[in-house]
Structure formats: C-alpha cells, structure tokens
Design a protein around this motif. Structure first.
Motif, PDB file in Angstrom:
ATOM      1  N   MET A 145       0.846  -1.185   0.000  1.00 30.27           N
ATOM      2  CA  MET A 145       0.000   0.000   0.000  1.00 30.27           C
ATOM      3  C   MET A 145       0.884   1.238   0.000  1.00 30.27           C
ATOM      4  N   ASP A 146       0.659   2.099  -0.958  1.00 32.80           N
ATOM      5  CA  ASP A 146       1.386   3.362  -1.071  1.00 32.80           C
ATOM      6  C   ASP A 146       0.575   4.425  -0.335  1.00 32.80           C
ATOM      7  N   LEU A 147       1.132   4.986   0.739  1.00 35.78           N
ATOM      8  CA  LEU A 147       0.474   6.054   1.489  1.00 35.78           C
ATOM      9  C   LEU A 147       1.067   7.384   1.068  1.00 35.78           C
ATOM     10  N   VAL A 148       0.201   8.292   0.622  1.00 36.96           N
ATOM     11  CA  VAL A 148       0.640   9.576   0.108  1.00 36.96           C
ATOM     12  C   VAL A 148      -0.054  10.699   0.868  1.00 36.96           C
ATOM     13  N   PRO A 187      -7.902  28.187  -7.565  1.00 38.42           N
ATOM     14  CA  PRO A 187      -8.599  27.182  -8.381  1.00 38.42           C
ATOM     15  C   PRO A 187      -7.679  26.141  -9.024  1.00 38.42           C
ATOM     16  N   ALA A 188      -6.505  26.529  -9.496  1.00 41.75           N
ATOM     17  CA  ALA A 188      -5.600  25.567 -10.142  1.00 41.75           C
ATOM     18  C   ALA A 188      -5.133  24.518  -9.140  1.00 41.75           C
ATOM     19  N   ASP A 189      -4.939  24.911  -7.888  1.00 39.08           N
ATOM     20  CA  ASP A 189      -4.533  23.946  -6.866  1.00 39.08           C
ATOM     21  C   ASP A 189      -5.681  22.995  -6.552  1.00 39.08           C
ATOM     22  N   LYS A 190      -6.864  23.528  -6.390  1.00 34.87           N
ATOM     23  CA  LYS A 190      -8.017  22.669  -6.091  1.00 34.87           C
ATOM     24  C   LYS A 190      -8.246  21.662  -7.219  1.00 34.87           C
ATOM     25  N   GLN A 191      -8.084  22.101  -8.455  1.00 36.30           N
ATOM     26  CA  GLN A 191      -8.295  21.210  -9.598  1.00 36.30           C
ATOM     27  C   GLN A 191      -7.266  20.089  -9.623  1.00 36.30           C
ATOM     28  N   GLN A 192      -5.975  20.403  -9.469  1.00 32.01           N
ATOM     29  CA  GLN A 192      -4.959  19.339  -9.513  1.00 32.01           C
ATOM     30  C   GLN A 192      -5.120  18.396  -8.334  1.00 32.01           C
ATOM     31  N   TYR A 193      -5.501  18.930  -7.177  1.00 27.08           N
ATOM     32  CA  TYR A 193      -5.715  18.126  -5.971  1.00 27.08           C
ATOM     33  C   TYR A 193      -6.861  17.138  -6.180  1.00 27.08           C
ATOM     34  N   ARG A 194      -7.985  17.629  -6.660  1.00 29.19           N
ATOM     35  CA  ARG A 194      -9.149  16.764  -6.876  1.00 29.19           C
ATOM     36  C   ARG A 194      -8.863  15.693  -7.928  1.00 29.19           C
ATOM     37  N   GLU A 195      -8.148  16.055  -8.975  1.00 26.94           N
ATOM     38  CA  GLU A 195      -7.809  15.075 -10.020  1.00 26.94           C
ATOM     39  C   GLU A 195      -6.870  13.999  -9.475  1.00 26.94           C
ATOM     40  N   LEU A 196      -5.913  14.390  -8.637  1.00 31.66           N
ATOM     41  CA  LEU A 196      -4.945  13.454  -8.079  1.00 31.66           C
ATOM     42  C   LEU A 196      -5.620  12.381  -7.231  1.00 31.66           C
ATOM     43  N   ILE A 197      -6.556  12.781  -6.387  1.00 34.11           N
ATOM     44  CA  ILE A 197      -7.141  11.861  -5.411  1.00 34.11           C
ATOM     45  C   ILE A 197      -8.466  11.243  -5.846  1.00 34.11           C
ATOM     46  N   ALA A 198      -8.953  11.586  -7.017  1.00 33.19           N
ATOM     47  CA  ALA A 198     -10.310  11.218  -7.435  1.00 33.19           C
ATOM     48  C   ALA A 198     -10.602   9.722  -7.422  1.00 33.19           C
ATOM     49  N   ASP A 199      -9.668   8.896  -7.834  1.00 30.26           N
ATOM     50  CA  ASP A 199      -9.949   7.475  -8.046  1.00 30.26           C
ATOM     51  C   ASP A 199      -9.490   6.559  -6.926  1.00 30.26           C
ATOM     52  N   ASP A 200      -9.027   7.119  -5.826  1.00 30.90           N
ATOM     53  CA  ASP A 200      -8.488   6.318  -4.738  1.00 30.90           C
ATOM     54  C   ASP A 200      -9.139   6.730  -3.419  1.00 30.90           C
ATOM     55  N   PRO A 201      -9.023   5.878  -2.396  1.00 32.71           N
ATOM     56  CA  PRO A 201      -9.551   6.277  -1.093  1.00 32.71           C
ATOM     57  C   PRO A 201      -8.697   7.366  -0.455  1.00 32.71           C
ATOM     58  N   VAL A 255      -5.242   1.641   7.017  1.00 37.39           N
ATOM     59  CA  VAL A 255      -4.548   0.931   5.938  1.00 37.39           C
ATOM     60  C   VAL A 255      -5.299  -0.359   5.602  1.00 37.39           C
ATOM     61  N   ALA A 256      -5.761  -1.068   6.614  1.00 35.86           N
ATOM     62  CA  ALA A 256      -6.510  -2.307   6.385  1.00 35.86           C
ATOM     63  C   ALA A 256      -7.807  -2.038   5.628  1.00 35.86           C
ATOM     64  N   VAL A 257      -8.502  -0.957   5.985  1.00 41.32           N
ATOM     65  CA  VAL A 257      -9.732  -0.605   5.267  1.00 41.32           C
ATOM     66  C   VAL A 257      -9.406  -0.311   3.804  1.00 41.32           C
ATOM     67  N   ALA A 258      -8.354   0.464   3.544  1.00 44.90           N
ATOM     68  CA  ALA A 258      -7.967   0.790   2.167  1.00 44.90           C
ATOM     69  C   ALA A 258      -7.629  -0.473   1.386  1.00 44.90           C
ATOM     70  N   GLU A 259      -6.891  -1.379   2.018  1.00 44.88           N
ATOM     71  CA  GLU A 259      -6.545  -2.640   1.349  1.00 44.88           C
ATOM     72  C   GLU A 259      -7.787  -3.475   1.076  1.00 44.88           C
ATOM     73  N   ASN A 260      -8.737  -3.497   2.012  1.00 47.63           N
ATOM     74  CA  ASN A 260      -9.991  -4.231   1.808  1.00 47.63           C
ATOM     75  C   ASN A 260     -10.824  -3.636   0.677  1.00 47.63           C
ATOM     76  N   LEU A 261     -10.611  -2.358   0.399  1.00 50.06           N
ATOM     77  CA  LEU A 261     -11.294  -1.705  -0.724  1.00 50.06           C
ATOM     78  C   LEU A 261     -10.585  -1.991  -2.049  1.00 50.06           C
ATOM     79  N   GLY A 262      -9.462  -2.719  -1.995  1.00 51.41           N
ATOM     80  CA  GLY A 262      -8.712  -3.067  -3.193  1.00 51.41           C
ATOM     81  C   GLY A 262      -7.770  -1.987  -3.678  1.00 51.41           C
ATOM     82  N   ALA A 263      -7.468  -1.027  -2.820  1.00 53.85           N
ATOM     83  CA  ALA A 263      -6.634   0.107  -3.230  1.00 53.85           C
ATOM     84  C   ALA A 263      -5.143  -0.231  -3.169  1.00 53.85           C
TER      85      ALA A 263
END
Length: 161
Positions: A1-4, A27-41, A86-94
């Motif tokens: 598990m990669d923790l960022v 706004p540019a920071d909010k946009q890059q932030y939301r795009e970075l984390i969108a698909d992961d827990p 971390v266990a919850v994230a792993e159980n989610l398949g992340a």
C-alpha cells in the motif's frame, strides 16, 4: 500500500485557520488536488470529513475517529487508527491511499507515508493548524511544477536499505 500525504501549505507550514484555508482560493490547486485523489480512497479526520460533506473527495473516505460511528454516506468508512485505516484501504482493493488531513492526521501518518505531494503556497499566513515538520535526510524532492500562486512538490521517502 502506497500512502501519500497531500496538503497545501504556506511557507511557514500553516495549513488552516479556524477550519478554513488561510489564503484566498487557488482554483488551479483545487483542480490538480481533486484530479490526483479522485480514483483512490482518502484518509482524513472526522472534522475534516464533516467540513467536506457537500463535496466529498476520493473514491472512498476512511474517517479516523476515536469513537466508532456510522456514516450516512455509503463511501465513508470508520477507522480507529493508522493500521486500521490501511486495512480498510486494502480491503477496498486500493494500491494507494491519500492522507488529506487535518493537522493531527498528518502528524499521525507522517512516520508511515511513502510520498508527500505538497502545494507550497507562496507567502506566510496566520493560522492555527500546521503541516508536520519532516527530517530532510529521510526525504528527496522528486519533482516540482510551478503554478501562478503555488509550487507543486512531490517528495519520496528515501529507502534506508
């Protein structure tokens, strides 16, 4: 598990003031932030979670809280500490989970994270919440991208082996 760990921090490490960002919206920071984390827990504290209820980040929210609780949002999951989160994230398949605050959560996870993605907001601001200090000998700056009002930095933990 990669923790960022992902945070926007001022030059004096301020990340918040009375539950709000201490600087005008970027706004540019909010946009890059939301795009970075969108698909992961994302892993966050209860207060931060509650402040984001109108627009929850990430594919799932792992909420650290000392007390067990249920959430009205199907994507929200309780965790009692670092190992549980971390266990919850792993159980989610992340493969990756993003730590997104607040200050106590950043401090709790700092010894465990593999990377930091920091939006370094130009200037110092007054505030009551700070990003934790880190040992520069344990981290290497991997990349930087300049934006109008901030610099995006990606740091990676140096492997001691």
């Amino acid at each position: 598990m990669d923790l960022v760990s992902v945070a926007a921090i001022a030059d004096n490490r301020v990340i918040g003031d009375n539950g709000e960002l201490p600087w005008p919206s970027i706004p540019a920071d909010k946009q890059q932030y939301r795009e970075l984390i969108a698909d992961d827990p994302v892993i966050l504290g209860r207060v931060t979670y509650e402040s984001m209820l109108d627009d929850l980040p990430g594919a799932a929210q792992i909420v650290l809280s000392r007390s067990e609780q249920e959430f009205d949002v199907s994507t929200a999951h309780h965790a009692s500490g670092v190992d549980d989160a971390v266990a919850v994230a792993e159980n989610l398949g992340a493969d990756t989970a993003y730590v997104i605050g607040g200050a106590v959560i950043y401090e709790l996870f700092q010894p465990h994270i593999d990377r930091m993605v920091l939006s370094r907001v130009h200037s110092e601001y007054e505030g009551d919440a700070f990003y934790p200090e880190w040992d520069g000998e344990q981290w290497a700056l991997d990349s930087t991208t300049e934006y109008d009002r901030f610099r995006l930095e990606e740091w990676v933990r140096i492997d001691d082996e």
